[in-house]
Design a protein around this motif. Structure first.
Motif, short mmCIF file in Angstrom:
data_model
loop_
_atom_site.label_atom_id
_atom_site.label_comp_id
_atom_site.label_asym_id
_atom_site.label_seq_id
_atom_site.Cartn_x
_atom_site.Cartn_y
_atom_site.Cartn_z
N MET A 1 0.84 -1.19 0.00
CA MET A 1 0.00 0.00 0.00
C MET A 1 0.88 1.25 0.00
O MET A 1 1.86 1.33 0.72
CB MET A 1 -0.90 -0.01 1.24
N SER A 2 0.53 2.21 -0.79
CA SER A 2 1.28 3.46 -0.86
C SER A 2 0.83 4.43 0.22
O SER A 2 -0.33 4.40 0.64
CB SER A 2 1.07 4.12 -2.23
N ARG A 3 1.75 5.29 0.64
CA ARG A 3 1.42 6.35 1.61
C ARG A 3 2.41 7.48 1.44
O ARG A 3 3.52 7.28 0.95
CB ARG A 3 1.43 5.83 3.04
N ILE A 4 2.04 8.66 1.84
CA ILE A 4 2.96 9.79 1.83
C ILE A 4 3.77 9.69 3.12
O ILE A 4 3.21 9.73 4.22
CB ILE A 4 2.22 11.13 1.72
N ALA A 5 5.08 9.59 2.99
CA ALA A 5 5.95 9.42 4.15
C ALA A 5 6.42 10.76 4.71
O ALA A 5 6.49 10.93 5.93
CB ALA A 5 7.16 8.56 3.79
N LEU A 6 6.76 11.69 3.83
CA LEU A 6 7.28 13.00 4.24
C LEU A 6 6.69 14.10 3.39
O LEU A 6 6.38 13.89 2.22
CB LEU A 6 8.81 13.05 4.07
#
Length: 128
Positions: A1-6
């Protein structure tokens, strides 16, 4: 699953930004590492989960002009809390500037504040 890390936040000074985010907002310092070009890789984050902020010192006139106004005066950052009243009081005591009194909306309790450079944030306790 993709996510915004920073998400990058352009700042004037690493150390003053670290102090504000860790002391006034209660974030944790995740990383502060020197880089070969003389810059630093500085990451702060609220709690143990969620997106972190990469604090990037402005380089040059164009980036310097963006410090404090990265979203054109709109609220650009949303800090969720499980204790709105407690966090609001703690932040006020730490000198955080709120631009409005707390309000209660159908989506939760919210108040707009600004960071040390003027970027606008929502302190938000979502409704259950």
């Amino acid at each position: 699953m993709s996510r915004i890390a920073l998400v990058t936040l352009v700042v004037d000074d690493y150390d003053e930004a670290i102090r504000f985010y860790t002391e006034a907002l209660g974030f944790r310092l995740v990383e502060d590492a020197p880089r070969p070009d003389g810059s630093r890789w500085v990451v702060v984050a609220p709690g143990d989960q969620g997106t972190g902020l990469l604090l990037a010192r402005a380089k040059g006139e164009a980036q310097g002009a963006r410090v404090g106004d990265q979203t054109g005066g709109r609220v650009g950052f949303f800090l969720h809390t499980g204790d709105f009243a407690g966090d609001h009081a703690r932040m006020l005591a730490a000198g955080v500037t709120f631009l409005e009194e707390p309000r209660h909306e159908p989506y939760g309790s919210v108040a707009v504040f600004q960071d040390l450079y003027g970027n606008r944030w929502d302190l938000l306790q979502p409704a259950d």
